[in-house]
Design a protein around this motif. Sequence first.
Motif, mmCIF file in Angstrom:
data_model
loop_
_atom_site.group_PDB
_atom_site.id
_atom_site.type_symbol
_atom_site.label_atom_id
_atom_site.label_comp_id
_atom_site.label_asym_id
_atom_site.label_seq_id
_atom_site.Cartn_x
_atom_site.Cartn_y
_atom_site.Cartn_z
ATOM 1 N N SER A 350 -8.377 2.909 -11.329
ATOM 2 C CA SER A 350 -7.784 2.574 -12.632
ATOM 3 C C SER A 350 -6.801 1.443 -12.416
ATOM 4 O O SER A 350 -6.094 1.398 -11.397
ATOM 5 N N LEU A 351 -6.744 0.531 -13.377
ATOM 6 C CA LEU A 351 -5.741 -0.522 -13.295
ATOM 7 C C LEU A 351 -4.345 0.073 -13.459
ATOM 8 O O LEU A 351 -4.160 1.061 -14.175
ATOM 9 N N PRO A 352 -3.349 -0.504 -12.808
ATOM 10 C CA PRO A 352 -1.982 -0.014 -13.019
ATOM 11 C C PRO A 352 -1.511 -0.322 -14.427
ATOM 12 O O PRO A 352 -1.992 -1.259 -15.070
ATOM 13 N N ARG A 353 -0.585 0.483 -14.915
ATOM 14 C CA ARG A 353 0.078 0.139 -16.164
ATOM 15 C C ARG A 353 1.009 -1.045 -15.906
ATOM 16 O O ARG A 353 1.412 -1.301 -14.770
ATOM 17 N N TYR A 354 1.350 -1.750 -16.963
ATOM 18 C CA TYR A 354 2.125 -2.982 -16.815
ATOM 19 C C TYR A 354 3.476 -2.724 -16.149
ATOM 20 O O TYR A 354 3.997 -3.583 -15.433
ATOM 21 N N THR A 355 4.046 -1.538 -16.370
ATOM 22 C CA THR A 355 5.363 -1.222 -15.809
ATOM 23 C C THR A 355 5.279 -0.622 -14.406
ATOM 24 O O THR A 355 6.309 -0.348 -13.791
ATOM 25 N N GLU A 356 4.062 -0.395 -13.894
ATOM 26 C CA GLU A 356 3.893 0.139 -12.546
ATOM 27 C C GLU A 356 3.847 -0.996 -11.529
ATOM 28 O O GLU A 356 3.923 -2.184 -11.872
ATOM 29 N N VAL A 357 3.680 -0.621 -10.279
ATOM 30 C CA VAL A 357 3.427 -1.613 -9.226
ATOM 31 C C VAL A 357 1.932 -1.651 -8.969
ATOM 32 O O VAL A 357 1.222 -0.661 -9.176
ATOM 33 N N ASP A 358 1.456 -2.790 -8.542
ATOM 34 C CA ASP A 358 0.052 -2.916 -8.163
ATOM 35 C C ASP A 358 -0.115 -2.264 -6.793
ATOM 36 O O ASP A 358 0.488 -2.721 -5.803
ATOM 37 N N PRO A 359 -0.924 -1.198 -6.682
ATOM 38 C CA PRO A 359 -1.033 -0.502 -5.398
ATOM 39 C C PRO A 359 -1.931 -1.210 -4.386
ATOM 40 O O PRO A 359 -2.020 -0.771 -3.238
ATOM 41 N N THR A 360 -2.581 -2.295 -4.804
ATOM 42 C CA THR A 360 -3.570 -2.927 -3.928
ATOM 43 C C THR A 360 -2.966 -3.355 -2.604
ATOM 44 O O THR A 360 -3.528 -3.108 -1.528
ATOM 45 N N VAL A 361 -1.810 -4.008 -2.665
ATOM 46 C CA VAL A 361 -1.189 -4.511 -1.445
ATOM 47 C C VAL A 361 -0.757 -3.368 -0.525
ATOM 48 O O VAL A 361 -0.684 -3.525 0.695
ATOM 49 N N PHE A 362 -0.494 -2.195 -1.106
ATOM 50 C CA PHE A 362 -0.066 -1.049 -0.310
ATOM 51 C C PHE A 362 -1.241 -0.240 0.236
ATOM 52 O O PHE A 362 -1.098 0.447 1.244
ATOM 53 N N LEU A 363 -2.386 -0.291 -0.443
ATOM 54 C CA LEU A 363 -3.545 0.440 0.082
ATOM 55 C C LEU A 363 -4.326 -0.393 1.083
ATOM 56 O O LEU A 363 -5.030 0.143 1.950
ATOM 57 N N MET A 364 -4.237 -1.732 0.980
ATOM 58 C CA MET A 364 -5.065 -2.621 1.786
ATOM 59 C C MET A 364 -4.948 -2.356 3.294
ATOM 60 O O MET A 364 -5.961 -2.161 3.969
ATOM 61 N N PRO A 365 -3.733 -2.307 3.897
ATOM 62 C CA PRO A 365 -3.675 -2.089 5.347
ATOM 63 C C PRO A 365 -4.222 -0.729 5.762
ATOM 64 O O PRO A 365 -4.886 -0.604 6.795
ATOM 65 N N PHE A 366 -3.937 0.295 4.943
ATOM 66 C CA PHE A 366 -4.451 1.628 5.275
ATOM 67 C C PHE A 366 -5.966 1.679 5.131
ATOM 68 O O PHE A 366 -6.647 2.333 5.930
ATOM 69 N N TYR A 367 -6.492 1.004 4.107
ATOM 70 C CA TYR A 367 -7.941 1.023 3.910
ATOM 71 C C TYR A 367 -8.642 0.363 5.096
ATOM 72 O O TYR A 367 -9.637 0.882 5.611
ATOM 73 N N ILE A 368 -8.134 -0.781 5.517
ATOM 74 C CA ILE A 368 -8.721 -1.473 6.674
ATOM 75 C C ILE A 368 -8.642 -0.580 7.909
ATOM 76 O O ILE A 368 -9.623 -0.426 8.651
ATOM 77 N N LEU A 369 -7.487 0.011 8.131
ATOM 78 C CA LEU A 369 -7.271 0.849 9.311
ATOM 79 C C LEU A 369 -8.180 2.072 9.308
ATOM 80 O O LEU A 369 -8.862 2.372 10.303
ATOM 81 N N PHE A 370 -8.233 2.783 8.180
ATOM 82 C CA PHE A 370 -8.974 4.038 8.122
ATOM 83 C C PHE A 370 -10.484 3.812 8.184
ATOM 84 O O PHE A 370 -11.201 4.561 8.833
ATOM 85 N N PHE A 371 -10.981 2.782 7.482
ATOM 86 C CA PHE A 371 -12.424 2.517 7.518
ATOM 87 C C PHE A 371 -12.870 2.236 8.946
ATOM 88 O O PHE A 371 -13.882 2.788 9.415
ATOM 89 N N GLY A 372 -12.154 1.374 9.632
ATOM 90 C CA GLY A 372 -12.531 1.058 11.015
ATOM 91 C C GLY A 372 -12.482 2.265 11.915
ATOM 92 O O GLY A 372 -13.321 2.441 12.803
ATOM 93 N N MET A 373 -11.498 3.140 11.689
ATOM 94 C CA MET A 373 -11.366 4.339 12.506
ATOM 95 C C MET A 373 -12.527 5.300 12.277
ATOM 96 O O MET A 373 -12.939 6.026 13.178
ATOM 97 N N MET A 374 -13.060 5.329 11.043
ATOM 98 C CA MET A 374 -14.181 6.217 10.736
ATOM 99 C C MET A 374 -15.496 5.669 11.275
ATOM 100 O O MET A 374 -16.319 6.420 11.796
ATOM 101 N N LEU A 375 -15.748 4.364 11.111
ATOM 102 C CA LEU A 375 -17.019 3.801 11.599
ATOM 103 C C LEU A 375 -16.966 3.596 13.102
ATOM 104 O O LEU A 375 -17.923 3.941 13.809
ATOM 105 N N SER A 376 -15.924 3.004 13.590
ATOM 106 C CA SER A 376 -15.494 3.041 14.997
ATOM 107 C C SER A 376 -16.556 2.691 16.042
ATOM 108 O O SER A 376 -16.662 3.367 17.047
ATOM 109 N N ASP A 377 -17.346 1.658 15.808
ATOM 110 C CA ASP A 377 -18.289 1.194 16.827
ATOM 111 C C ASP A 377 -18.218 -0.332 16.832
ATOM 112 O O ASP A 377 -18.437 -0.978 15.788
ATOM 113 N N ALA A 378 -17.909 -0.900 17.999
ATOM 114 C CA ALA A 378 -17.681 -2.343 18.083
ATOM 115 C C ALA A 378 -18.922 -3.135 17.701
ATOM 116 O O ALA A 378 -18.835 -4.177 17.048
ATOM 117 N N ALA A 379 -20.104 -2.651 18.098
ATOM 118 C CA ALA A 379 -21.339 -3.365 17.769
ATOM 119 C C ALA A 379 -21.604 -3.314 16.274
ATOM 120 O O ALA A 379 -21.973 -4.335 15.663
#
Length: 650
Positions: A350-379
Motif C-alpha cells: 500500500s502507498l504511504p499516507r501523505y503524513t507518513e514516511v515512505d518505508p521504501t528506503v527503510f525496507l530496501m537494505p533488509f530486503y536485499i540482505l534477506f533475499f540473498g540470505m534465503m537464495l544463498s548460492d553464488a552461482a
Amino acid sequence: MAIVKMKKFTLLAFQSQKKELLQNLQRLQAVQFTEFNVEDEQYKEYLKQDSAYVEISEVEDKQAQVKFAIDFLSKYEEKKGMLNELKQGKDSLTYEELEKRVENISWKNEYVALKQLENNITEKNQHISKLRGDIEELSKWINLDMPMSDVKGFKNTIAYLGTIPKNFLENLREEIGNSFDTSYIETIGEDSRDANILIVFHKENLKDIDIILKRYSFTRVQYEYQSVPSEVIKEFKHKIQEIKNELKETNEEIKQHLMHLQEFKLVFEHCESELARLKSYEKFLASSNIFVVEGYVPCEDSNDFEKMLKDTLSDNYYLEIEDAEGDETPVLLKNGKLTEAFEPITEMYSLPRYTEVDPTVFLMPFYILFFGMMLSDAAYGMILFLGTLIGLKLFNLEDEMRKSFKMFCYLGLSTTFWGIMYGSYFGDAISLPALWMKPDSDVMMLMIVSVALGLVQITVGLAIKAYMYIRDGKILDALWDVGLWYGILGGLILWGLSAFGVIDNPTLTTVCKYLALVCAILIILTNGREEKGIAGKLGQGFYALYGITGYVGDLVSYTRLAALGLATGFISMAFNMMIGMFGNPIAKILAGGLIFVVGHIFNLFINALGAYVHTCRLQYLEYFGKFYEGGGTAFKPLKYSSKYVNITKK
C-alpha cells in the motif's frame, strides 16, 4: 527525497480558455484535479458540475472503431519473440509529433475496408459451418442409392425418409408387414439411438400408415437434393475447400493492410489522450462563462505550473495555491536510483499516507540482505545478476519493468555475496571454502544470526515509529509506545543471555531483570491512557503487554532466513548427488548434464520465488506492523496515454 511535497490549488478561469489550458496541463503532466465542492449555497445556484459527455461519446465511438482495426490486424501480424519485443520496446514521440502524424492519417476508409473483410470472413465461416452441419446430417443417409428428392416422384406409391428409435424398429416392421401386403421398409443407417429408414407403401394406405408411424415416434425428413447423398457430401466437401482457399486469399489481402497497424495505434493514443482531457471536465464546476477547479501539483513543478497558467491565460484567471496538508493529499514517491527499484514492493502492499514516511528506503537494505540470505548460492546469484544486467542494457523497458530488473540485479549481487559466505556454488558442485560458515554444518549459528537480524529490523521499525511521534510533537507517546518496548525487549534478551551463561555479570543481570519488570509495569499503566475509567485503562494496558507474545512470534518468523537458505543448498546437493550416481562416463555427461541444467534452473526459479515471497512477508507483517499503516492514494496527473507508444514531454 521520498514522499514528494505537494501544493494544493484552486483555479478560476474563463470557459473560452479551458480547452487550451487542459492541453497545456496535459503537456506538463504534473497536475491532478480533485472533486470541487461548493460549500456556500449562493454559489451552488450558479456553478454546476461540468461535463463533455457529447464530445466523450464521439471520441469513444471513434476509438472503438480504431480499436477494432488494431485487434483485427494484430491477429494477422507476425508474432515476435518475447526477447525481440523487449529489445524493441515502444516507439517514443512527443505529443506534437503525434498530432502531426495523426493529422496525415486517413484511417476511416481503411477501417471500412477492414470491416468489409471481417464481414466477408464471417460469412464464409458461417457458410462452412452450415455445410459441415449438412454433411453431418447427410452422413446418416450415405447408404441411400437414389437421389433424395426422388422419393416424391412415384405414381401409385408413397415413400417416406425418416428416423425412428431403434428399439421400435422391429415392432414397426412387424406391424406394417402383417397389416399391409404392399409395403416395404429398408434400414439405411443407424446410430446408438435411432435408425434411418426408407418406407414405401401404396397411396390407398396413407392414413393408416401415418397413424402407425406416429405411434412409433417416426420423424419424417425431406430433402431436395438431386443427387444421391454420397455425391452431395462430396460436392459439399469440395465447396468447403473452395471457401477455405478463398479465405486464404482474404487473409493474404488482410496482410497487405498490416502497414496501417501502427497508424491505427497512433490514432488510438491520440483518442485516449483526448479522452483524458475531456473526462477531467467532470472534476470542474462551471457556469456559462467561467469554470473553477481544485487540484494538486508537486512543489518542484509548481513554478512551471504557474508560468504555464500565465502564458496560457495571461491575467485572466484567479489562483490560490498553498502547501498541501492531510492524508487526503495524493502521494508521489521519489527516491534515489537504488531505492526506487524497490518502490513496487511498497506499492504492492500500500502507498504511504501523505503524513507518513515512505518505508521504501527503510525496507530496501533488509530486503536485499534477506533475499540473498534465503537464495544463498553464488552461482545462482551471478546468473540472476548477469541476466538482469544484460536485460537492462539490451532491452527497451518501461519504467515499472526497468525497476523490477534493477531490483533483481541488486538481489543477484546479494545472493552472490551470501553464496560466497556459505561456500555454495551450484550447491557443492564447485568445491570452494566458505568465507564464513557452511549452513548445513552450523545450523544453530545460522538460526541465531537469522533471529538477530530480525531483532535488528524490528528495532529499526520501532525507531521509525518513535521518529514519527517526535516529528509530530508527541514525545511522551514515543517514550510510552516505543521506549518502554526497547526497555522490556532489551532487558529480557540480556537477562536470557545471562541465564544461558553467555553473559557472566550478576550486576548487569539484576539491572536487566528489573528494567524489564519496570517497563512491563509502565506499559500496563500507560498504554490505556486514551481509555476512560480505571478498568478500561488497565485492561488496555494488560492487552498491550500481552503483545510481547507477538514480538516472540515475529522473531521466530525470521528463522525462515535460515530455513530457505538450507533448502536451496540441500536441493542443489540432491541434484548433484543424482549426477554422481551415474557410473557410465557417457551417461554421466549426457544424462548428468541434462539433470544439472534442468535441476539447477528449477532450483533457482523455485527458491528465488520463495525468497521473493517470504522476504515480502517479513517486510509486510513483522516489519511494517511496527510503524507503517499505508492507505495513501496515488498521485495521478493529467497526462498522455502510453499504451502503444511512449508520449514524452519533449
